[in-house]
Write a protein that holds these residues in place. Structure first.
Motif, PDB file in Angstrom:
ATOM      1  N   TYR A   5      19.308 -29.922  25.806  1.00 42.02           N
ATOM      2  CA  TYR A   5      19.121 -29.335  24.479  1.00 42.02           C
ATOM      3  C   TYR A   5      19.753 -30.226  23.430  1.00 42.02           C
ATOM      4  N   LYS A   6      19.353 -29.984  22.180  1.00 40.75           N
ATOM      5  CA  LYS A   6      19.932 -30.710  21.059  1.00 40.75           C
ATOM      6  C   LYS A   6      19.740 -29.905  19.785  1.00 40.75           C
ATOM      7  N   PHE A   7      20.757 -29.950  18.921  1.00 36.22           N
ATOM      8  CA  PHE A   7      20.664 -29.374  17.581  1.00 36.22           C
ATOM      9  C   PHE A   7      20.262 -30.470  16.606  1.00 36.22           C
ATOM     10  N   PHE A   8      19.416 -30.129  15.656  1.00 38.11           N
ATOM     11  CA  PHE A   8      18.981 -31.050  14.612  1.00 38.11           C
ATOM     12  C   PHE A   8      19.308 -30.455  13.242  1.00 38.11           C
ATOM     13  N   ALA A   9      19.591 -31.312  12.277  1.00 41.23           N
ATOM     14  CA  ALA A   9      19.837 -30.876  10.897  1.00 41.23           C
ATOM     15  C   ALA A   9      18.557 -30.959  10.067  1.00 41.23           C
ATOM     16  N   GLU A  14       8.776 -31.422  17.406  1.00 44.44           N
ATOM     17  CA  GLU A  14       8.703 -30.568  18.594  1.00 44.44           C
ATOM     18  C   GLU A  14       8.883 -29.091  18.238  1.00 44.44           C
ATOM     19  N   ALA A  15       9.794 -28.810  17.320  1.00 45.89           N
ATOM     20  CA  ALA A  15      10.005 -27.422  16.894  1.00 45.89           C
ATOM     21  C   ALA A  15       8.780 -26.907  16.142  1.00 45.89           C
ATOM     22  N   LYS A  16       8.204 -27.744  15.295  1.00 45.39           N
ATOM     23  CA  LYS A  16       6.972 -27.344  14.590  1.00 45.39           C
ATOM     24  C   LYS A  16       5.875 -27.005  15.588  1.00 45.39           C
ATOM     25  N   ASP A  17       5.739 -27.830  16.622  1.00 46.46           N
ATOM     26  CA  ASP A  17       4.688 -27.620  17.615  1.00 46.46           C
ATOM     27  C   ASP A  17       4.897 -26.310  18.381  1.00 46.46           C
ATOM     28  N   ILE A  18       6.126 -26.036  18.807  1.00 48.46           N
ATOM     29  CA  ILE A  18       6.413 -24.796  19.543  1.00 48.46           C
ATOM     30  C   ILE A  18       6.166 -23.590  18.662  1.00 48.46           C
ATOM     31  N   ARG A  19       6.670 -23.619  17.446  1.00 52.81           N
ATOM     32  CA  ARG A  19       6.495 -22.482  16.537  1.00 52.81           C
ATOM     33  C   ARG A  19       5.033 -22.267  16.190  1.00 52.81           C
ATOM     34  N   THR A  20       4.273 -23.344  16.032  1.00 49.20           N
ATOM     35  CA  THR A  20       2.841 -23.202  15.757  1.00 49.20           C
ATOM     36  C   THR A  20       2.152 -22.542  16.945  1.00 49.20           C
ATOM     37  N   TYR A  41      19.940 -25.417  10.965  1.00 48.29           N
ATOM     38  CA  TYR A  41      20.060 -26.192  12.193  1.00 48.29           C
ATOM     39  C   TYR A  41      18.887 -25.759  13.069  1.00 48.29           C
ATOM     40  N   HIS A  42      18.293 -26.696  13.775  1.00 50.55           N
ATOM     41  CA  HIS A  42      17.178 -26.391  14.665  1.00 50.55           C
ATOM     42  C   HIS A  42      17.572 -26.792  16.078  1.00 50.55           C
ATOM     43  N   LEU A  43      17.474 -25.851  17.004  1.00 51.10           N
ATOM     44  CA  LEU A  43      17.830 -26.073  18.400  1.00 51.10           C
ATOM     45  C   LEU A  43      16.553 -26.195  19.222  1.00 51.10           C
ATOM     46  N   ILE A  44      16.485 -27.224  20.037  1.00 50.02           N
ATOM     47  CA  ILE A  44      15.353 -27.403  20.948  1.00 50.02           C
ATOM     48  C   ILE A  44      15.891 -27.524  22.372  1.00 50.02           C
ATOM     49  N   ILE A  45      15.194 -26.879  23.304  1.00 49.29           N
ATOM     50  CA  ILE A  45      15.474 -27.037  24.731  1.00 49.29           C
ATOM     51  C   ILE A  45      14.280 -27.748  25.364  1.00 49.29           C
ATOM     52  N   TRP A  46      14.583 -28.741  26.210  1.00 52.46           N
ATOM     53  CA  TRP A  46      13.556 -29.500  26.927  1.00 52.46           C
ATOM     54  C   TRP A  46      13.652 -29.231  28.422  1.00 52.46           C
ATOM     55  N   ASN A  47      12.512 -29.253  29.080  1.00 50.60           N
ATOM     56  CA  ASN A  47      12.432 -29.315  30.535  1.00 50.60           C
ATOM     57  C   ASN A  47      11.871 -30.706  30.825  1.00 50.60           C
ATOM     58  N   ALA A  49      10.787 -34.101  29.804  1.00 50.61           N
ATOM     59  CA  ALA A  49      10.374 -34.659  28.510  1.00 50.61           C
ATOM     60  C   ALA A  49       9.642 -33.643  27.645  1.00 50.61           C
ATOM     61  N   LYS A  50       9.438 -32.430  28.152  1.00 48.61           N
ATOM     62  CA  LYS A  50       8.652 -31.431  27.430  1.00 48.61           C
ATOM     63  C   LYS A  50       9.555 -30.460  26.669  1.00 48.61           C
ATOM     64  N   ALA A  51       9.367 -30.369  25.352  1.00 49.07           N
ATOM     65  CA  ALA A  51      10.066 -29.377  24.533  1.00 49.07           C
ATOM     66  C   ALA A  51       9.453 -28.012  24.835  1.00 49.07           C
ATOM     67  N   ILE A  52      10.292 -27.051  25.254  1.00 50.58           N
ATOM     68  CA  ILE A  52       9.766 -25.769  25.723  1.00 50.58           C
ATOM     69  C   ILE A  52      10.245 -24.567  24.913  1.00 50.58           C
ATOM     70  N   ALA A  53      11.286 -24.738  24.081  1.00 48.12           N
ATOM     71  CA  ALA A  53      11.826 -23.606  23.338  1.00 48.12           C
ATOM     72  C   ALA A  53      12.593 -24.100  22.125  1.00 48.12           C
ATOM     73  N   ASN A  54      12.657 -23.242  21.114  1.00 50.32           N
ATOM     74  CA  ASN A  54      13.427 -23.597  19.923  1.00 50.32           C
ATOM     75  C   ASN A  54      13.882 -22.348  19.189  1.00 50.32           C
ATOM     76  N   ALA A  55      14.812 -22.548  18.266  1.00 50.40           N
ATOM     77  CA  ALA A  55      15.281 -21.508  17.354  1.00 50.40           C
ATOM     78  C   ALA A  55      15.953 -22.210  16.190  1.00 50.40           C
ATOM     79  N   ARG A  56      16.187 -21.443  15.123  1.00 52.33           N
ATOM     80  CA  ARG A  56      16.911 -22.016  13.991  1.00 52.33           C
ATOM     81  C   ARG A  56      18.093 -21.129  13.641  1.00 52.33           C
ATOM     82  N   LEU A  57      19.060 -21.745  12.984  1.00 52.69           N
ATOM     83  CA  LEU A  57      20.315 -21.098  12.633  1.00 52.69           C
ATOM     84  C   LEU A  57      20.724 -21.570  11.251  1.00 52.69           C
TER      85      LEU A  57
END
Length: 144
Positions: A5-9, A14-20, A41-47, A49-57
């Protein structure tokens, strides 16, 4: 499965794609992206190389030491694998590092039990967000 996982500012593609996929294509929401994306902050979890989940804070400007979680989304093929719980755990840890004491969220009513299992309490009336019933939920975060 081993996840990373990683947080982004900023809002990564990847987050746009999951949310779409989850909110626009599956749930037919129309107003998925907003100005909050620029301050969250945007959090993404990968399995792998594939981004599979996200959330924002983001910080709640109305309450001191309070944060708001939103746009929690897990790709359909990864649901019921405890990825949502892992997203919430990581978000709560991030809030603690930011000296936050309280988390609020707007839960889809069908996800209410999920958040209640994680210690969130519903308050107020049920309301519609893009024709979907939601309820306000909160949790106090302990410094343990």
């Amino acid at each position: 499965m081993e996840y990373k996982y990683k947080f982004f500012a900023y809002l990564p593609q990847e987050a746009k794609d999951i949310r779409t996929e989850v909110f626009v294509n599956e749930q037919k929401f129309e107003n998925e992206f907003d100005d909050i994306d620029d301050i969250a902050y945007h959090l993404i979890i990968w399995n792998g190389a594939k981004a599979i989940a996200n959330a924002r804070l983001y910080r709640d400007d109305k309450q001191e030491n309070s944060y708001i979680i939103g746009r929690l989304a897990v790709l359909k093929s990864y649901r019921n694998c405890h990825i949502g719980s892992e997203l919430m755990r990581l978000l709560e840890e991030k809030v603690k590092t930011l000296s936050g004491k309280k988390i609020s969220l707007s839960a889809q009513c069908r996800a209410r039990a999920f958040y209640e299992k994680l210690g969130y309490k519903a308050s107020g009336e049920i309301y519609l967000d893009e024709y979907c019933p939601h309820v306000h939920m909160e949790k106090l975060i302990n410094d343990k």
